[in-house]
Design an enzyme around this catalytic site. Structure first.
Site, PDB file in Angstrom:
ATOM      1  N   ASP A 152       0.879  -1.169   0.000  1.00 21.71           N
ATOM      2  CA  ASP A 152       0.000   0.000   0.000  1.00 21.71           C
ATOM      3  C   ASP A 152       0.910   1.211   0.000  1.00 21.71           C
ATOM      4  O   ASP A 152       1.276   1.749   1.026  1.00 21.71           O
ATOM      5  CB  ASP A 152      -0.907  -0.016   1.237  1.00 21.71           C
ATOM      6  CG  ASP A 152      -1.723   1.261   1.380  1.00 21.71           C
ATOM      7  OD1 ASP A 152      -1.890   1.980   0.370  1.00 21.71           O
ATOM      8  OD2 ASP A 152      -2.178   1.548   2.502  1.00 21.71           O
ATOM      9  N   ASP A 154       0.679   4.303  -0.968  1.00 25.51           N
ATOM     10  CA  ASP A 154       0.259   5.661  -0.602  1.00 25.51           C
ATOM     11  C   ASP A 154      -0.418   5.746   0.771  1.00 25.51           C
ATOM     12  O   ASP A 154      -0.897   6.789   1.171  1.00 25.51           O
ATOM     13  CB  ASP A 154      -0.664   6.244  -1.690  1.00 25.51           C
ATOM     14  CG  ASP A 154      -1.839   5.328  -1.986  1.00 25.51           C
ATOM     15  OD1 ASP A 154      -2.050   4.368  -1.223  1.00 25.51           O
ATOM     16  OD2 ASP A 154      -2.530   5.563  -2.985  1.00 25.51           O
ATOM     17  N   ASP A 173      -7.264  -0.352  -5.560  1.00 29.35           N
ATOM     18  CA  ASP A 173      -6.806   1.022  -5.703  1.00 29.35           C
ATOM     19  C   ASP A 173      -6.362   1.227  -7.146  1.00 29.35           C
ATOM     20  O   ASP A 173      -5.465   0.525  -7.624  1.00 29.35           O
ATOM     21  CB  ASP A 173      -5.623   1.259  -4.747  1.00 29.35           C
ATOM     22  CG  ASP A 173      -5.320   2.727  -4.536  1.00 29.35           C
ATOM     23  OD1 ASP A 173      -5.762   3.547  -5.371  1.00 29.35           O
ATOM     24  OD2 ASP A 173      -4.640   3.054  -3.547  1.00 29.35           O
ATOM     25  N   ASP A 176      -2.122   3.508  -6.829  1.00 30.59           N
ATOM     26  CA  ASP A 176      -1.556   3.261  -5.493  1.00 30.59           C
ATOM     27  C   ASP A 176      -0.380   4.196  -5.198  1.00 30.59           C
ATOM     28  O   ASP A 176       0.390   3.969  -4.291  1.00 30.59           O
ATOM     29  CB  ASP A 176      -1.151   1.791  -5.343  1.00 30.59           C
ATOM     30  CG  ASP A 176      -1.080   1.370  -3.861  1.00 30.59           C
ATOM     31  OD1 ASP A 176      -1.623   2.116  -3.013  1.00 30.59           O
ATOM     32  OD2 ASP A 176      -0.476   0.336  -3.556  1.00 30.59           O
ATOM     33  N   ASP A 195     -10.078   8.953 -12.633  1.00 27.51           N
ATOM     34  CA  ASP A 195     -11.065   8.251 -11.816  1.00 27.51           C
ATOM     35  C   ASP A 195     -10.630   8.242 -10.349  1.00 27.51           C
ATOM     36  O   ASP A 195     -10.059   7.268  -9.873  1.00 27.51           O
ATOM     37  CB  ASP A 195     -11.195   6.827 -12.367  1.00 27.51           C
ATOM     38  CG  ASP A 195     -12.355   6.077 -11.764  1.00 27.51           C
ATOM     39  OD1 ASP A 195     -13.169   6.710 -11.062  1.00 27.51           O
ATOM     40  OD2 ASP A 195     -12.444   4.860 -12.005  1.00 27.51           O
ATOM     41  N   ASN A 197     -12.176   7.837  -7.626  1.00 22.50           N
ATOM     42  CA  ASN A 197     -12.757   6.845  -6.717  1.00 22.50           C
ATOM     43  C   ASN A 197     -12.777   5.435  -7.304  1.00 22.50           C
ATOM     44  O   ASN A 197     -13.405   4.538  -6.739  1.00 22.50           O
ATOM     45  CB  ASN A 197     -14.142   7.270  -6.226  1.00 22.50           C
ATOM     46  CG  ASN A 197     -15.123   7.437  -7.355  1.00 22.50           C
ATOM     47  OD1 ASN A 197     -14.810   7.088  -8.500  1.00 22.50           O
ATOM     48  ND2 ASN A 197     -16.297   7.955  -7.060  1.00 22.50           N
ATOM     49  N   SER A 230     -14.113 -14.424  11.536  1.00 22.43           N
ATOM     50  CA  SER A 230     -13.742 -15.329  10.452  1.00 22.43           C
ATOM     51  C   SER A 230     -14.914 -15.622   9.519  1.00 22.43           C
ATOM     52  O   SER A 230     -14.697 -16.004   8.368  1.00 22.43           O
ATOM     53  CB  SER A 230     -13.217 -16.644  11.027  1.00 22.43           C
ATOM     54  OG  SER A 230     -14.140 -17.184  11.959  1.00 22.43           O
TER      55      SER A 230
END
Ligand SMILES: *[C@@H]1O[C@H](CO)[C@@H](O)[C@H](O)[C@H]1NC(C)=O
Ligand SMILES: *[C@@H]1O[C@H](CO)[C@@H](O)[C@H](O)[C@H]1NC(C)=O
Ligand SMILES: *[C@@H]1O[C@H](CO)[C@@H](O)[C@H](O)[C@H]1NC(C)=O
Length: 543
Positions: A152, A154, A173, A176, A195, A197, A230
């Site tokens: 991840d 960002d 994402d 990223d 884009d 979102n 779970s």
């Protein structure tokens, strides 16, 4: 011999609570020895040949801890198998299980060579055994410690890689490298240029109108979220891993690492956030989810899902989970959330005996504290459906006298008791032959559900409304009975506790129907532009 390690890893996955405890050596070793015997029988090979060959069944990443284990135990196992075909006693004799272990799995009648007080012939000190285990378990631990995406770049909690808490858990994402681009975000400048979102809707039409404005604005987009255990994460161990013919076909080699990286979970096919409808032999059955229903109502919700469910999640730990997984600044930039809060039973299941069970007040305090934490981060206009606990006595009632896939005449009751005896049961007080304990646990579960109902009735939150939903477990049983399906198929064959894909399907379907009939005003409207979005943007970039 690598199969042995495979099983150590695999069975560690079975242990949703503390996957890396040294005390697991005994049960895991016992299962592995049983499998070696089965494979030898199935392939008509000598045990030596099986041990040689078993290495090739495992992914290459595991060769190192595997070889260490082989070095330590292979000779001993071969030696013992000459005179004993009973996995429980072999595991004792080579030092994997204590000599005085009260926990045995395999039927006594198979104990042909067992002499009760035979001493181990091996001089391994406990210290030495422990160091091997520490190494193996240490490697497992690395995988389990974090529940946030590993990749991840960002720091927005969304990732473009699938596993390791990536896009199988939260929408992919689409950039990223940018902290201001992630699924669920209210778009920047109508996503005129890109884009922001990640829902696949962006750009401008021939009249220079932003597609986001034309198709999504005012349609009440909402993100689907589950905060849970779970069952929310969809824990599932493929039964094929226990079938000797499948092992020689490379099933572990091809899939084990993936499953470990996924913590044994299949969120992409789960009942709240599942989206992956492509058939998969290892997790067979149709996918149905709250997210897919939200997407069907509004294509602008594409990729807007967050699965914040962790194996073994119980009320004392939800607060920390939420604090680590949700960032206020990011959520406040996002659309509101259509969320399910489900703690189906780990408050019961984490207790080894009835003196350890939480009080209803403790449970209540933990849940209220967690919901206030959630309230501090979510966007206004969200809604949280609080689900009741499951009836944890049902798996035992349905499965107890049925044969377990381990074979050898072992029933689920035997399996449950063995796991409980080794202190690694999924749920010692619900999965037990002790009826007093099952009844006691169930009575408490009802009290905890009552607390949840009471919280929903009496606690007020700023950014979301809460509603209580009685988990439709009984209704699912009714569907099974009406269709003539064996109730056995409701629960995972290996662990005998978690819902199968088929049960997940109905959990999604019936929960959705319940919400629709009880709280229709909280279901967001159908977007009239859905077909136009499909026509213009196709699969919206997929998942
Ligand atoms: C175990 O130790 C004893 C004495 O300490 C020794 O005689 C024996 O050979 C050892 N056995 C093995 C298998 O190493
Ligand atoms: C319950 O479990 C705890 C922790 O394992 C233990 O200390 C306690 O003695 C147990 N109580 C009973 C009644 O077995
Ligand atoms: C069943 O559980 C209760 C409560 O833990 C305990 O007192 C009782 O001895 C158990 N019964 C058996 C047969 O183990």
């Amino acid at each position: 011999m690598k199969l042995l390690i495979a099983f150590l890893f695999l069975l560690s996955l079975l242990l949703t609570k503390q996957p890396v405890e040294p005390g697991m050596a005994c049960p895991l070793g016992t299962f592995a020895i049983s499998l070696i015997i089965d494979v030898a029988e199935y392939e008509s090979l000598s045990v030596e040949q099986v041990l040689d060959k078993l290495c090739s069944y495992l992914p290459s990443e595991m060769s190192d801890p595997c070889n260490k284990f082989v070095d330590k135990y292979a000779k001993m196992i071969i030696e013992e198998l000459k005179t004993d075909d009973h996995p429980d006693t072999i595991a004792q004799k080579i030092g994997l299980c204590p000599m005085d272990s009260q926990c045995t799995l395999f039927p006594q009648k198979q104990r042909i060579y067992f002499q009760k007080n035979s001493k181990s012939r091996y001089n391994k000190s406990e210290q030495e055994l422990k160091s091997v285990w520490d190494k193996i378990l240490g490697e497992l631990k690395k995988i389990y410690e974090k529940h946030d995406p590993i990749v991840d770049l960002d720091g927005d909690h969304f990732s473009d890689s699938k596993k390791l808490r990536g896009s199988y858990w939260r929408g992919k994402d689409c950039d990223d490298l940018s902290r201001s681009t992630f699924p669920g975000k209210v778009p920047n400048s109508g996503d005129k240029l890109f884009d922001s979102n990640c829902n696949g809707v962006h750009g401008r039409d021939e009249n220079k109108i932003n597609y986001e404005d034309r198709f999504c604005k005012g349609t009440q987009p909402m993100g689907t979220m589950v905060i849970g255990d779970s069952i929310g994460a969809h824990f599932h161990i493929p039964v094929q891993f226990f079938q000797p013919d499948q092992l020689s076909n490379g099933i572990l080699k091809d899939n084990l690492i993936d499953l470990i990286e996924m913590e044994g979970d299949w969120p992409q096919k789960s009942w709240v956030t599942g989206f992956d409808t492509t058939p998969n032999d290892l997790c067979e059955g149709t996918v149905n989810s709250i997210y897919l229903k939200m997407l069907e109502r509004n294509r602008c919700n594409h990729r807007n899902y967050q699965n914040i469910a962790v194996n073994g999640m119980s009320s004392p730990n939800v607060y920390d989970l939420l604090e680590n997984s949700l960032t206020e600044s990011l959520q406040k930039e996002s659309y509101p959330v259509f969320g399910l809060f489900q703690l189906f039973g780990d408050d019961i299941c984490l207790s080894m005996n009835i003196t350890q069970l939480p009080t209803p007040q403790q449970f209540r305090d933990n849940v209220v504290k967690s919901l206030h934490q959630l309230d501090s981060v979510l966007a206004p206009g969200s809604v949280i459906f609080v689900m009741s606990l499951m009836d944890g006595t049902r798996p035992f009632k349905i499965l107890h006298d049925k044969p377990h896939p381990l074979g050898h005449g072992i029933t689920y009751a035997d399996f449950y008791e063995y796991m409980k005896c080794n202190e690694i049961s999924f749920c010692p007080l619900w999965l037990t032959t002790n009826e007093t304990e099952r009844a006691y646990a169930e009575k408490l579960a009802l009290k905890l559900s009552q607390q949840l109902y009471d919280i929903v009735e009496n606690e007020k939150f700023v950014n979301f409304e809460t509603r209580f939903v009685d988990t439709p477990q009984k209704e699912i049983e009714e569907v099974f009975i009406a269709n003539g399906w064996d109730l056995l198929k409701m629960y995972e064959p290996v662990g005998g506790f978690h819902p199968t894909q088929l049960t997940n399907y109905w959990l999604a379907d019936l929960t959705w129907k319940k919400i629709n009939s009880l709280y229709p005003d909280l279901i967001p409207p159908i977007n009239p532009h859905n077909q136009e979005i499909i026509d213009k943007f196709g699969d919206q970039g997929g998942f």
